[in-house]
Design a protein around this motif. Structure first.
Motif, PDB file in Angstrom:
ATOM      1  N   THR A 240      64.880  52.518   9.259  1.00 60.75           N
ATOM      2  CA  THR A 240      66.058  53.079   9.920  1.00 60.75           C
ATOM      3  C   THR A 240      66.518  54.323   9.172  1.00 60.75           C
ATOM      4  OG1 THR A 240      66.741  50.878  10.654  1.00 60.75           O
ATOM      5  CG2 THR A 240      68.395  52.621  10.730  1.00 60.75           C
ATOM      6  N   PRO A 241      66.363  55.528   9.780  1.00 56.07           N
ATOM      7  CA  PRO A 241      66.787  56.756   9.101  1.00 56.07           C
ATOM      8  C   PRO A 241      68.267  57.027   9.342  1.00 56.07           C
ATOM      9  CG  PRO A 241      65.765  57.304  11.174  1.00 56.07           C
ATOM     10  CD  PRO A 241      65.720  55.798  11.077  1.00 56.07           C
ATOM     11  N   SER A 242      68.779  58.030   8.661  1.00 56.75           N
ATOM     12  CA  SER A 242      70.155  58.461   8.901  1.00 56.75           C
ATOM     13  C   SER A 242      70.267  59.032  10.310  1.00 56.75           C
ATOM     14  CB  SER A 242      70.565  59.521   7.882  1.00 56.75           C
ATOM     15  OG  SER A 242      70.475  59.013   6.568  1.00 56.75           O
ATOM     16  N   ALA A 243      71.489  59.048  10.836  1.00 54.60           N
ATOM     17  CA  ALA A 243      71.728  59.583  12.184  1.00 54.60           C
ATOM     18  C   ALA A 243      71.214  61.009  12.287  1.00 54.60           C
ATOM     19  CB  ALA A 243      73.210  59.523  12.504  1.00 54.60           C
ATOM     20  N   GLY A 244      70.444  61.272  13.363  1.00 52.58           N
ATOM     21  CA  GLY A 244      69.903  62.606  13.600  1.00 52.58           C
ATOM     22  C   GLY A 244      68.544  62.841  12.997  1.00 52.58           C
ATOM     23  N   ASP A 245      68.068  61.881  12.124  1.00 48.15           N
ATOM     24  CA  ASP A 245      66.743  62.017  11.521  1.00 48.15           C
ATOM     25  C   ASP A 245      65.742  61.124  12.241  1.00 48.15           C
ATOM     26  OD1 ASP A 245      67.706  63.783   9.607  1.00 48.15           O
ATOM     27  OD2 ASP A 245      68.212  62.166   8.204  1.00 48.15           O
ATOM     28  N   THR A 246      64.454  61.414  12.081  1.00 52.07           N
ATOM     29  CA  THR A 246      63.394  60.604  12.701  1.00 52.07           C
ATOM     30  C   THR A 246      62.381  60.196  11.643  1.00 52.07           C
ATOM     31  OG1 THR A 246      62.084  62.564  13.258  1.00 52.07           O
ATOM     32  CG2 THR A 246      63.635  61.754  14.942  1.00 52.07           C
ATOM     33  N   VAL A 247      61.563  59.213  11.967  1.00 50.49           N
ATOM     34  CA  VAL A 247      60.504  58.722  11.072  1.00 50.49           C
ATOM     35  C   VAL A 247      59.158  59.094  11.681  1.00 50.49           C
ATOM     36  CG1 VAL A 247      59.469  56.701   9.994  1.00 50.49           C
ATOM     37  CG2 VAL A 247      61.952  56.812  10.312  1.00 50.49           C
ATOM     38  N   SER A 248      58.311  59.742  10.909  1.00 48.36           N
ATOM     39  CA  SER A 248      56.980  60.118  11.385  1.00 48.36           C
ATOM     40  C   SER A 248      56.131  58.866  11.588  1.00 48.36           C
ATOM     41  CB  SER A 248      56.292  61.039  10.384  1.00 48.36           C
ATOM     42  OG  SER A 248      54.938  61.248  10.752  1.00 48.36           O
ATOM     43  N   PRO A 249      55.431  58.750  12.737  1.00 52.78           N
ATOM     44  CA  PRO A 249      54.611  57.568  13.014  1.00 52.78           C
ATOM     45  C   PRO A 249      53.198  57.652  12.449  1.00 52.78           C
ATOM     46  CG  PRO A 249      54.606  59.000  14.915  1.00 52.78           C
ATOM     47  CD  PRO A 249      55.492  59.668  13.889  1.00 52.78           C
ATOM     48  N   THR A 250      52.860  58.742  11.780  1.00 55.89           N
ATOM     49  CA  THR A 250      51.452  58.994  11.438  1.00 55.89           C
ATOM     50  C   THR A 250      50.862  58.005  10.431  1.00 55.89           C
ATOM     51  OG1 THR A 250      52.151  60.598   9.753  1.00 55.89           O
ATOM     52  CG2 THR A 250      51.627  61.455  11.957  1.00 55.89           C
ATOM     53  N   THR A 251      51.711  57.416   9.623  1.00 54.09           N
ATOM     54  CA  THR A 251      51.180  56.512   8.590  1.00 54.09           C
ATOM     55  C   THR A 251      51.315  55.032   8.946  1.00 54.09           C
ATOM     56  OG1 THR A 251      53.303  56.598   7.428  1.00 54.09           O
ATOM     57  CG2 THR A 251      51.596  58.162   6.740  1.00 54.09           C
ATOM     58  N   PHE A 252      51.842  54.735  10.123  1.00 50.07           N
ATOM     59  CA  PHE A 252      52.042  53.337  10.491  1.00 50.07           C
ATOM     60  C   PHE A 252      50.819  52.794  11.224  1.00 50.07           C
ATOM     61  CE2 PHE A 252      56.287  54.776   9.620  1.00 50.07           C
ATOM     62  CZ  PHE A 252      56.953  53.670   9.131  1.00 50.07           C
ATOM     63  N   PRO A 253      50.568  51.487  11.152  1.00 55.43           N
ATOM     64  CA  PRO A 253      51.320  50.472  10.398  1.00 55.43           C
ATOM     65  C   PRO A 253      51.012  50.541   8.897  1.00 55.43           C
ATOM     66  CG  PRO A 253      49.418  49.477  11.438  1.00 55.43           C
ATOM     67  CD  PRO A 253      49.452  50.912  11.912  1.00 55.43           C
ATOM     68  N   LEU A 254      51.951  50.031   8.110  1.00 59.33           N
ATOM     69  CA  LEU A 254      51.799  49.977   6.659  1.00 59.33           C
ATOM     70  C   LEU A 254      51.603  48.525   6.224  1.00 59.33           C
ATOM     71  CD1 LEU A 254      54.725  52.397   5.708  1.00 59.33           C
ATOM     72  CD2 LEU A 254      52.284  52.944   5.757  1.00 59.33           C
TER      73      LEU A 254
END
Length: 199
Positions: free
Chosen positions: A30-44
């Protein structure tokens, strides 16, 4: 930044199972409001660890029962008792051998004819009819004289949460034992008690 994921395993964790960690997709972060998480390394995934049985801890307590005096040639002299217990969270501990040193003044290995280990089923500090002989041996010459009481598979001392065990160490005094000498027994360190792995 770098973070570590740390587990505290419960004492009742299932032995034989494996444990690891997985972050399947970006919804697990869960990132801060307005930020996103890159999906390139998932799944971990982490590696997995096997859950082994909790190491059981055996406590051994000794009580001296050596009489103030005995005559030469006296058999069946109870010199001490040993009490074995494990902690409430333990399964069981199995004792497979005991090392015993001969103690006393001017004592040689020939002053004691034989050493026996008995189960003290009623915990009264005496060898009673029907109580099992667990092991026996002779002292060997040395400073001090010593011996090992090896317990066979059928006579091993099995200690559980529900049932501690008590045993008696018994000497047969030689007919030619040194008059005026004293005798006793000693288990000096934890290495004198051999337990079945992994206790």
């Amino acid at each position: 930044k770098n973070f570590l994921v740390v587990y505290d395993l419960g004492a009742a964790a299932t032995v034989g199972q494996t444990v690891g960690v997985e972050l399947t997709d970006t919804t697990f972060v869960t990132p801060s409001a307005g930020d996103t998480v890159s999906p390139t390394t998932f799944p971990l995934f982490s590696g997995t660890s096997d859950i082994d049985d909790l190491e059981d801890v055996l406590t051994v307590a000794g009580t001296s029962r050596t009489p103030s005096s005995v005559e030469q040639g006296t058999d069946g002299v109870v010199v001490g008792s040993l009490s074995f217990t494990v902690r409430a969270q333990d399964d069981e501990a199995v004792v497979t051998a005991l090392q015993v040193n001969l103690t006393g003044s001017l004592i040689s290995d020939t002053d004691i004819d034989r050493v026996r280990l008995y189960n003290d089923a009623n915990s009264n500090g005496a060898v009673d009819a029907g109580e099992a002989l667990l092991a026996e041996n002779l002292f060997t010459a040395g400073t001090p004289p010593t011996l090992t009481l090896t317990l066979t598979a059928t006579n091993r001392i099995v200690v559980t949460q529900a049932a501690g065990r008590n045993v008696l160490l018994v000497y047969d005094v030689a007919d030619t034992a040194t008059v005026g000498a004293t005798f006793g027994a000693a288990l000096l360190t934890t290495s004198y008690v051999t337990v079945q792995a992994p206790e």
